[in-house]
Design an enzyme around this catalytic site. Structure first.
Site, short mmCIF file in Angstrom:
data_model
loop_
_atom_site.label_atom_id
_atom_site.label_comp_id
_atom_site.label_asym_id
_atom_site.label_seq_id
_atom_site.Cartn_x
_atom_site.Cartn_y
_atom_site.Cartn_z
N SER A 164 0.85 -1.19 0.00
CA SER A 164 0.00 0.00 0.00
C SER A 164 0.88 1.24 0.00
O SER A 164 2.05 1.19 0.43
CB SER A 164 -0.89 0.01 1.25
OG SER A 164 -1.54 1.25 1.43
N TYR A 186 -2.34 0.01 10.92
CA TYR A 186 -2.51 -0.46 9.55
C TYR A 186 -1.27 -0.18 8.72
O TYR A 186 -0.79 -1.04 7.98
CB TYR A 186 -3.74 0.18 8.89
CG TYR A 186 -3.85 -0.18 7.44
CD1 TYR A 186 -4.24 -1.47 7.06
CD2 TYR A 186 -3.50 0.72 6.44
CE1 TYR A 186 -4.29 -1.84 5.72
CE2 TYR A 186 -3.55 0.36 5.09
CZ TYR A 186 -3.95 -0.92 4.75
OH TYR A 186 -3.99 -1.29 3.42
#
Length: 333
Positions: free
Chosen positions: A140, A164
């Protein structure tokens, strides 16, 4: 790559997709099925409305379903071995920043342990054969962490700070380690915010905004409206994964990471105004300013993907949003 050439490449290939009920997973499985690949889909939770996009979830195709979790190493090893998998798209993860804040341990287990389970199983199997030709791992843009230097380039350090983001930094580094240390044919995709048909998580900005406008409710912005992001159409994300797998299988790219993005960046407020404009809505967004542990601005350089993979996005934001809005109008009737 033209459709016929891609059809010839993927026809008959044995492919595992983890995270197959997510927006990218659903679209990727559908695309691989169109190209006559032999697809195995790993599914953890049953998402009833996912069938709106993938009939394979109801057994109406040749796609094989495996129910289970990435945290189950023996399940992963069994699936790879018994289905004689050749290509892996590892998209399975806990993908929501705010869920990571609320539940860091489950996020770490799914994202970090899930990744090392998969790659260790590949390493073990590849000691006995070279059946597995490519593993594409979803990282990501969040893996980079906050930076005052933008756009992100692949040579920048991975410095996630919040749960995250850290899980994706670790996922990314683990994949690099298996590629560089063991020669596993793994490549890593770092993408921004993906949107498009099939995203049934209405906590996300695109599905939530479109549904609110359809229901004549004001769109909601969890931040103060200023964070800048790129918004990446799912068909381009699928194309990026397929391109990466096709290239890494020919050798020389083990452990490499690539940024993929649209090249179009907007603040959250600008982006919602863009959706509202396409939908001809005059509803004013409600700025909640409740989000926490969010990176302020993020956008990516895709120069490496252009030069090494010969990959470019094919959809403008306007085009992607129009197709996405039409899909939600049909689904949310």
């Amino acid at each position: 790559m033209e459709d016929m050439e891609r059809l010839r490449f993927w026809s008959g290939k044995r492919v595992l997709v983890t995270g197959a009920t997510g927006v990218v997973g659903l679209n990727l499985v559908n695309t691989l099925e169109k190209y006559d690949a032999e697809v195995v889909a790993l599914v953890r939770d049953w998402v009833p409305k996912s069938g709106l996009l993938g009939k394979w979830l109801y057994g109406e195709s040749s796609v094989k379903l495996v129910r289970g979790e990435l945290e189950d190493y023996n399940l992963i090893l069994r699936t790879l071995a018994e289905y004689e998998i050749e290509y892996v798209f590892h998209l399975g993860a806990q993908t929501i920043v705010q869920v990571g804040n609320r539940s860091p341990l489950t996020t770490f287990k799914a994202n970090i342990e899930g990744t090392w389970n998969l790659l260790e199983a590949v390493r073990i199997l590849n000691q006995y054969s070279d059946d597995i030709k490519a593993v594409c791992v979803a990282s990501s843009d969040k893996a980079y962490g906050a930076s005052t230097i933008l756009p992100y380039t692949e040579d920048m350090a991975l410095c996630g700070e919040h749960p995250y983001d850290v899980s994706k930094s670790c996922t990314d580094l683990i994949a690099q380690a298996y590629g560089k240390s063991y020669g596993i044919p793994v490549c890593i995709a770092r993408m921004g915010n993906i949107y498009g048909p099939g995203d049934l998580n209405f906590n996300r900005i695109v599905p939530g905004t479109i549904r609110n406008i359809i229901e004549n409710k004001a769109p909601e912005i969890r931040s103060d409206g200023t964070p800048v992001r790129e918004y990446f159409y799912v068909a381009d994300a699928v194309d990026a994964y397929l391109t990466m797998a096709e290239k890494v299988s020919s050798g020389g790219l083990a452990g490499e990471a690539f940024n993929f993005s649209s090249g179009e960046k907007f603040s959250a407020l600008e982006f919602i105004e863009k959706i509202s404009g396409i939908m001809k809505s005059n509803l004013k967004p409600v700025i909640q300013n409740t989000s926490r542990n969010e990176i302020q601005d993020q956008y990516l350089s895709i120069k490496k993907a252009e030069e090494i993979l010969n990959w470019y996005p094919k959809h403008s934001l306007e085009n992607g949003l129009k197709q996405t809005i039409q899909w939600y109008k049909e689904v949310l009737k």
